[in-house]
Enzyme design. Structure first.
Site, short mmCIF file in Angstrom:
data_model
loop_
_atom_site.label_atom_id
_atom_site.label_comp_id
_atom_site.label_asym_id
_atom_site.label_seq_id
_atom_site.Cartn_x
_atom_site.Cartn_y
_atom_site.Cartn_z
CE LYS A 87 -3.92 -1.79 2.68
NZ LYS A 87 -4.95 -1.61 1.64
NE ARG A 119 -10.94 -9.85 -1.72
CZ ARG A 119 -11.34 -8.95 -2.60
NH1 ARG A 119 -11.56 -9.31 -3.86
NH2 ARG A 119 -11.55 -7.70 -2.23
N1 BES Z 1 -8.01 -3.70 4.52
C1 BES Z 1 -8.22 -3.28 3.19
C2 BES Z 1 -9.54 -2.54 3.00
C3 BES Z 1 -9.65 -1.21 3.69
C4 BES Z 1 -9.36 -0.06 3.03
C5 BES Z 1 -10.11 -1.14 4.99
C6 BES Z 1 -9.50 1.16 3.65
C7 BES Z 1 -10.26 0.08 5.63
C8 BES Z 1 -9.95 1.23 4.97
C9 BES Z 1 -8.25 -4.50 2.26
O1 BES Z 1 -7.45 -5.56 2.64
C10 BES Z 1 -7.75 -4.04 0.94
O2 BES Z 1 -6.61 -3.72 0.83
N2 BES Z 1 -8.65 -4.03 -0.05
C11 BES Z 1 -8.34 -3.66 -1.36
C12 BES Z 1 -8.94 -4.69 -2.27
C13 BES Z 1 -8.42 -4.63 -3.69
C14 BES Z 1 -6.97 -5.00 -3.74
C15 BES Z 1 -9.27 -5.57 -4.52
C16 BES Z 1 -8.94 -2.27 -1.62
O3 BES Z 1 -10.03 -1.99 -1.13
O4 BES Z 1 -8.31 -1.49 -2.30
MN MN Z 2 -5.44 -5.39 1.96
#
Ligand code: BES
Ligand code: MN
Ligand code: ZN
Length: 521
Positions: free
Chosen positions: A291, A365
């Site tokens: 990230k 997931r």
């Molecule tokens: N933990 C994150 C989702 C999240 C984002 C929670 C912001 C709280 C605040 C999750 O694991 C994630 O990174 N999701 C990705 C999914 C994508 C790679 C399909 C996302 O939402 O960008």
């Molecule tokens: Mn994630």
């Protein structure tokens, strides 16, 4: 060894820190001074609820209300100082719409927040509000939830020292204090303490809360409570069961993953359980699909689903609810390293399905795939509800007003929607179109974990999890948008909300079995 020991000491001292909030009490007589919170729905109510005020004070309050053109709506406040023996008289409006229990909690939370820095006791005049003892207990729950603070790592601030009176009791004035106290002890206190437990876990940084310490905190919280069985699967146990989806996420971290199972069987409950499966990523760096740095710290809260699942069972068990409920917390830290999963890796989940990991940041997931498969195989549950900070997409769609709800069962969705309304934690149902199955087809495995270009991201994540359940009624709650708040509400201070415990507690207490409508498509 020495480093280990210091570390253990830090963890132990963190465990023993007392929750910082005013103790809740109930009484029939107002105290002789301190702050007084006076809820009013009209000017007339001053005469009935304000009986503790002497004539001159009541007259002054009445003039102040008129001259401020006070409207008596829920959310309206008027703080008056220097009247009678009171350090403050805080008027709160009460008229408005909505579920009564939620409104009483809102009132209690507002009272607690507005008087947090009062250097002395606080009393809330609750006589004649709602229905007696239960209403007083709801005000207590709201006050407790709204008054939450996390001060564990704050040294004393010389500019704003905490004064002893800030920990003085908050007393709820009611006609029958004994009945109110009993209602609070039966239904209120356990819930509020469970939410505190979850908020603490979510707020704690990831150097303190990681899979093993999450398990320890859980064992500590359940110590001495009847009807509870706790089991934590370690890496060899998960290898034995073929849980390569969660193992693949944990592999990048020096902190090993755990699958934590907390089962509670209440008095008289023979039914198949409801299983709550929670996403427990104790830190989500994204892994090799790293990230961006800004805001990454908030991913210490990526275990809010697991915290909510365990805390719900804690609330049910502490109050001896006559239900059968299980929390499964899928705990792992998602880190980049030489042992981490790479984009393109393929793993086989517990139920035999293979997953192509195209993006290591779609890790929630993965851990939930094994959690829901375990839930179905081991417990033959009446329903599985998973709860997860799963996607940024859900907060784009629903903001911090609603959590996303996904289910193929209308009956299950309806029970969750009404529990949410009754608990003041609202859900909005979003679709699970059958075409999502095609969208998630992998070139080389049974399913891929992301779709290039994003698509309906929250729904695709939901579909992925559901595809690991064969035939148990299932719903998915995406709480990514609601579990961190940038501004306070009356019952949720700014920060980590601990969303879902009130909702799931209500849902499980009221649960009626539903016909199976889940299918793998
Ligand atoms: N933990 C994150 C989702 C999240 C984002 C929670 C912001 C709280 C605040 C999750 O694991 C994630 O990174 N999701 C990705 C999914 C994508 C790679 C399909 C996302 O939402 O960008
Ligand atoms: Mn994630
Ligand atoms: Zn995540």
């Amino acid at each position: 060894m020495r480093r280990l020991l210091t570390f253990a000491l830090l963890a132990a001292s963190a465990l023993s820190a007392a929750p910082a909030a005013r103790p809740i009490q109930f009484a029939e007589q107002a105290p002789a001074g301190g702050a007084l919170v006076l809820p009013l729905g009209s000017a007339d109510e001053l005469a009935t609820r304000g009986t503790m005020l002497d004539g001159a004070t009541r007259e002054a309050v009445s003039r102040a209300l008129a001259s401020a053109d006070f409207r008596y709506r829920a959310g309206d406040t008027l703080a008056l100082r220097g009247l009678g023996p009171w350090t403050q008289i805080l008027i709160l409006g009460t008229t408005g719409e909505g579920d009564q229990a939620v409104r009483l909690q809102t009132l209690g939370g507002t009272a607690a927040q507005e008087t947090a820095r009062e250097n002395g006791p606080v009393a809330i005049a609750a006589t004649g509000l709602g229905t007696g003892a239960a209403a007083a207990a709801q005000i207590g729950v709201g006050a407790r939830l709204g008054g939450y603070r996390f001060d564990r790592y704050r040294s004393a601030d010389p500019e704003h020292p905490r004064r002893p009176g800030e920990d003085a009791p908050l007393t709820i004035l009611t006609d029958d204090a004994a009945a109110a106290r009993a209602a609070w002890q039966r239904d209120g206190e356990a819930m509020a303490e469970a939410v505190y437990f979850a908020r603490d876990l979510i707020t704690e940084p990831a150097n303190i809360i990681y899979p093993e310490s999450f398990v320890e905190r859980t064992r500590e919280a359940f110590r001495g409570i009847d009807g509870v069985r706790i089991e934590a699967l370690d890496v060899p146990a998960m290898e034995q069961l073929g849980m390569n989806a969660i193992l693949s996420v944990g592999r990048g971290s020096a902190r090993p993953p755990r699958m934590l199972i907390v089962e509670y069987r209440g008095p008289g409950s023979q039914d198949a359980p409801v299983v709550l499966a929670g996403k427990g990523i104790t830190f989500d760096s994204g892994g090799i699909s790293l990230k961006p740095g800004s805001g990454m710290w908030a991913m210490k809260g990526d275990m809010g689903g697991a915290a909510a699942a365990v805390a719900t069972v804690l609330s049910l068990a502490k109050s001896r609810a006559p239900v059968h409920a299980v929390a499964i917390a899928a705990l792992a830290e998602n880190m980049p390293s030489g042992t981490a999963s790479r984009p393109g890796d393929v793993v086989r989940a517990m139920n035999g399905r293979t997953i192509e990991i195209l993006n290591t940041d779609a890790e929630g997931r993965l851990v939930l795939a094994d959690a829901v498969a375990l839930a179905e195989q081991r417990f033959r549950p009446a329903a599985i509800v998973d709860i997860a900070t799963l996607t940024g997409a859900v907060s784009t769609a629903l903001g911090d007003e609603y959590a996303g709800l996904f289910s193929r069962s209308d009956a299950l969705a309806d029970q969750l929607l009404s529990a949410g309304r009754a608990a003041g934690e609202e859900l909005w149902r979003l679709p699970l179109h059958k075409n999502y199955a095609e969208d998630m087809q992998s070139d080389i495995a049974d399913i891929k974990n992301v779709v290039e270009g994003g698509g309906p991201g929250a729904g695709l994540g939901a579909h992925f999890i559901g595809s690991f359940i064969a035939d148990t009624p299932w719903a998915h709650l995406d709480i990514a948008g609601v579990d961190v708040r940038s501004s306070a509400t009356p019952t949720v201070p700014e920060g980590m909300a601990g969303f879902g415990i009130r909702l799931l507690d209500r849902f499980i207490r009221d649960f009626r079995p539903v016909a199976d409508t889940s299918r793998r498509d």
